[in-house]
Design a protein around this motif. Sequence first.
Motif, short mmCIF file in Angstrom:
data_model
loop_
_atom_site.label_atom_id
_atom_site.label_comp_id
_atom_site.label_asym_id
_atom_site.label_seq_id
_atom_site.Cartn_x
_atom_site.Cartn_y
_atom_site.Cartn_z
N PRO A 79 55.74 -44.20 -69.96
CA PRO A 79 55.88 -44.44 -71.40
C PRO A 79 57.03 -45.40 -71.69
O PRO A 79 57.96 -45.54 -70.90
CB PRO A 79 56.19 -43.04 -71.95
CG PRO A 79 55.70 -42.09 -70.91
CD PRO A 79 55.87 -42.78 -69.59
N ASP A 80 56.97 -46.05 -72.84
CA ASP A 80 58.01 -47.00 -73.21
C ASP A 80 59.39 -46.36 -73.13
O ASP A 80 59.60 -45.24 -73.65
CB ASP A 80 57.77 -47.51 -74.63
CG ASP A 80 56.55 -48.42 -74.74
OD1 ASP A 80 56.07 -48.88 -73.68
OD2 ASP A 80 56.09 -48.66 -75.86
N GLY A 81 60.30 -47.03 -72.49
CA GLY A 81 61.67 -46.56 -72.40
C GLY A 81 61.96 -45.62 -71.26
O GLY A 81 63.14 -45.39 -70.93
N MET A 82 60.94 -45.06 -70.61
CA MET A 82 61.18 -44.07 -69.57
C MET A 82 61.74 -44.71 -68.30
O MET A 82 62.65 -44.15 -67.66
CB MET A 82 59.89 -43.31 -69.26
CG MET A 82 60.05 -42.21 -68.20
SD MET A 82 61.32 -40.98 -68.61
CE MET A 82 60.64 -40.29 -70.12
N ALA A 83 61.22 -45.86 -67.91
CA ALA A 83 61.74 -46.51 -66.71
C ALA A 83 63.21 -46.85 -66.89
O ALA A 83 64.02 -46.66 -65.97
CB ALA A 83 60.94 -47.78 -66.40
N GLU A 84 63.57 -47.36 -68.07
CA GLU A 84 64.97 -47.67 -68.33
C GLU A 84 65.84 -46.42 -68.28
O GLU A 84 66.98 -46.45 -67.77
CB GLU A 84 65.11 -48.34 -69.70
CG GLU A 84 64.48 -49.72 -69.80
CD GLU A 84 62.98 -49.67 -70.10
OE1 GLU A 84 62.39 -50.74 -70.31
OE2 GLU A 84 62.41 -48.56 -70.11
N GLY A 95 49.81 -34.32 -63.37
CA GLY A 95 49.40 -33.12 -64.08
C GLY A 95 49.25 -33.36 -65.56
O GLY A 95 48.99 -34.47 -66.01
N ASP A 96 49.46 -32.28 -66.35
CA ASP A 96 49.23 -32.38 -67.79
C ASP A 96 50.41 -31.90 -68.61
O ASP A 96 50.27 -31.61 -69.81
CB ASP A 96 47.97 -31.60 -68.18
CG ASP A 96 48.04 -30.13 -67.76
OD1 ASP A 96 49.11 -29.67 -67.28
OD2 ASP A 96 47.02 -29.42 -67.90
N ASP A 97 51.59 -31.81 -68.01
CA ASP A 97 52.77 -31.31 -68.69
C ASP A 97 53.81 -32.43 -68.79
O ASP A 97 54.54 -32.69 -67.83
CB ASP A 97 53.35 -30.11 -67.93
CG ASP A 97 54.51 -29.45 -68.65
OD1 ASP A 97 55.11 -30.08 -69.55
OD2 ASP A 97 54.83 -28.28 -68.33
N PRO A 98 53.90 -33.09 -69.94
CA PRO A 98 54.84 -34.21 -70.05
C PRO A 98 56.30 -33.80 -69.89
O PRO A 98 57.11 -34.56 -69.35
CB PRO A 98 54.56 -34.78 -71.44
CG PRO A 98 53.86 -33.69 -72.19
CD PRO A 98 53.11 -32.90 -71.17
N GLU A 99 56.65 -32.61 -70.35
CA GLU A 99 58.04 -32.15 -70.21
C GLU A 99 58.40 -31.98 -68.74
O GLU A 99 59.49 -32.38 -68.30
CB GLU A 99 58.24 -30.84 -70.96
CG GLU A 99 59.68 -30.36 -70.94
CD GLU A 99 59.89 -29.12 -71.78
OE1 GLU A 99 60.95 -28.49 -71.66
OE2 GLU A 99 58.99 -28.78 -72.58
N ALA A 100 57.49 -31.38 -67.96
CA ALA A 100 57.74 -31.22 -66.52
C ALA A 100 57.86 -32.58 -65.85
O ALA A 100 58.67 -32.77 -64.93
CB ALA A 100 56.63 -30.40 -65.88
N ALA A 101 57.06 -33.55 -66.29
CA ALA A 101 57.11 -34.89 -65.70
C ALA A 101 58.45 -35.57 -65.99
O ALA A 101 59.05 -36.18 -65.11
CB ALA A 101 55.95 -35.74 -66.21
N VAL A 102 58.93 -35.45 -67.22
CA VAL A 102 60.22 -36.05 -67.57
C VAL A 102 61.34 -35.39 -66.78
O VAL A 102 62.21 -36.06 -66.20
CB VAL A 102 60.48 -35.91 -69.08
CG1 VAL A 102 61.92 -36.30 -69.41
CG2 VAL A 102 59.51 -36.79 -69.87
N ARG A 148 62.43 -48.98 -61.88
CA ARG A 148 62.00 -49.99 -62.85
C ARG A 148 60.52 -50.33 -62.72
O ARG A 148 59.85 -50.58 -63.73
CB ARG A 148 62.83 -51.26 -62.69
CG ARG A 148 62.54 -52.31 -63.73
CD ARG A 148 63.50 -53.48 -63.65
NE ARG A 148 64.87 -53.12 -63.99
CZ ARG A 148 65.84 -53.99 -64.25
NH1 ARG A 148 65.57 -55.29 -64.20
NH2 ARG A 148 67.06 -53.59 -64.54
N MET A 149 59.95 -50.32 -61.51
CA MET A 149 58.62 -50.92 -61.33
C MET A 149 57.44 -50.06 -61.83
O MET A 149 56.50 -50.69 -62.35
CB MET A 149 58.44 -51.30 -59.86
CG MET A 149 59.41 -52.41 -59.47
SD MET A 149 59.27 -52.93 -57.75
CE MET A 149 57.74 -53.89 -57.78
#
Length: 375
Positions: free
Chosen positions: A259-264, A99-106, A246-247
């Motif tokens: 985004p950088d740091g999100m997988a970690e 979708g288009d909502d980064p907050e919902a994705a996080v 991680r992948m």
Amino acid sequence: MEAILRAASQAAGVELSEPVDLGGNPRSTVLRCRTAEGDSVVVKAYAAEPDALRGFTAEAAALSLGLAGPGLLGVDPAVPLLVMADLGTAPTLADVLLGDDPEAAVDGLLAWAGGLGRLAAASMPRRADFAELRARYGGHPADPNRDGELPAGQVRHGTLPAEDESWIAGLAPGLSGLLDEVGVAAPPGLAEDMALVGTVDHDEYPAFTPGDTCPDNNLLTPDGLRLIDFESAAYESVFLTAAYCRMPFSSCWCVFTLPDGMAEKIEEVYRAEVVTIYPALADDAVWHAGVRRAVAVWTTHMTVFLLPRVVEEDRFMHRTRRPVSTMRQVLRHRWEMASALTEFPAFAETMRLLLREVAGPWKVTPLPGYPAFGG
């Protein structure tokens, strides 16, 4: 359809009607049905073939544990079918990532990782129960002509395996044969590296997993994360789930970059839960060594699964969902990550050979980011 409704009504103890097909797959038919009181339930009827029966056994046993997933309202092992509570039409993790909502994705990613970690921790006392339930539901062969009404399905694999029969064991010979087919010479030591990689399935840190923890099997409801699809449920190494962070999403169609740091971040959320049952996993050396082995396992699995499909031309990872990456994009991304597994030098060299000799001529664009984060 009528035969399924009759069997489901008997299993649930309530008359069901107005079936709506929710899609299913060649192994199962999934229906949303109405009860006499106007409520809705979901019926999942499995084809009378070995792979479908394996899925029924795993799913019936998993839902009977009551640890996760929709409530189990009825089981008929002779059809076989399940009647489950209807979790509604909440968005999936795939929906918010595309979708288009980064907050919902996080929020969705954190809920997914935390939910899987809590499930793993809660499952520890129940392994014997799961094995007993598998034996119970796996001991009722389905009759494709029960009452002369139910059609047979399609065969994909073989008979129902024991829970401890590893799918990982077939990866090394599968990779070896595939390398021969695409003309890539296996470097010396690959067999030894693959033997070490395979030990992830025999480590000291097993926990329950639904098996297919891909984004489209995770509903983000007002009451929190709810999991669906337990056809591959098992007790497996926690590292195999950690690698999904991680992948990310090791064996799924909904694969882009985070985004950088999100997988970690999501990996640490999952890890914090499983450390409560396995304190040794607080040791970074133990944790990262296990996850890296799992990355190698999943990379091999997807190589063996996807590469034969795209030798001649590229294909989308999903038949209908858009946006979606292509198989060649995903393979190249997986090989790039796995080529950094220097503790397995022959395996890492194999990944570099695949990148140079197979992916080199493809000329595909790099795997893009998830649309929710700007693509």
